[in-house]
Design a protein around this motif. Structure first.
Motif: not given
Length: 233
Positions: A32, A58, A61-65, A67
């Motif tokens: 990623t 880093q 916390e996630s790719l959703y965050e 986005k």
């Protein structure tokens, strides 16, 4: 780009640089942060672009965050200025739209006649020889129609690999091939028959059925499935 920035980029061996890896191995082989590094393009005075991309990832916390992050939130990350934050938001939105998109459909083939009438209307007045392929899904919906070859009136050069190379890009279950005879005569040549046999054989290996090969004349078409025994051999 400053000399300092260039020196940090050169610290990454060429064969390990994201663009080189994408070219050599494809996008799915990249981590990623490597994909992100291609979008960011440059690093900072303190970090090369891979280091910046890794630290950026880093920060979430996630790719959703990621986005959901606003432009202001992106700019709070060291090394991400106004331009990079806008480019990131644009890339994220484009990815979301692509992910939500559906494969377009271009009609439904119910019989040889429906395919023949469709292609006769499109190809009967062509002055050069064209080879067109209909790519169908399991429901016989046309998911792609493409002209594979355009040649002179007296010659045609086509190879199965060009057709199957296109077919594997889509969920192709079946193919209908068509080419026109500018002379108007639908009588198949020995080359037409040989090419059809090769396509059937290749289709069997690829798991893609060749439904028919249509020859388009001036006001009529010929179905090789209906008029020859090639498909029964």
């Amino acid at each position: 780009m400053s000399k300092i920035q260039q020196s940090f980029i050169r610290e990454v061996p060429k064969d390990a640089q994201p663009r080189e890896r994408l070219l050599n191995y494809g996008e799915k082989a990249l981590a990623t942060h490597e994909l992100l590094a291609i979008i960011l393009r440059t690093g900072t005075k303190e970090e090369n672009v891979l280091q910046l991309a890794s630290r950026f990832i880093q920060s979430f916390e996630s790719l959703y965050e990621l986005k959901q992050a606003s432009i202001d939130e992106l700019q709070k990350i060291k090394g991400i200025g106004p331009i990079k934050s806008l480019e990131l938001k644009a890339a994220i939105e484009l990815g979301a739209r692509i992910n939500a998109s559906d494969l377009p459909k271009f009609g439904h083939i119910t019989s040889t006649r429906s395919a023949g009438q469709r292609l006769l209307q499109e190809m009967s007045d062509l002055q050069q020889e064209h080879l067109i392929v209909l790519f169908l899904n399991t429901k016989n919906e046309v998911i792609k129609q493409k002209t594979i070859f355009m040649g002179t009136v007296n010659s045609s050069v086509a190879h199965p690999r060009e057709i199957f190379k296109e077919a594997v890009k889509y969920p192709t279950a079946r193919l209908i091939i068509a080419h026109n005879h500018p002379s108007g005569d639908t009588e198949p040549s020995s080359a037409d028959l040989f090419f059809t046999k090769r396509m059937i054989a290749c289709g069997e290996l690829m798991g893609i059925e060749i439904l028919d090969h249509l020859i388009i004349g001036q006001n009529e078409y010929l179905s090789l499935r209906e008029s020859s025994k090639i498909f029964d051999e």
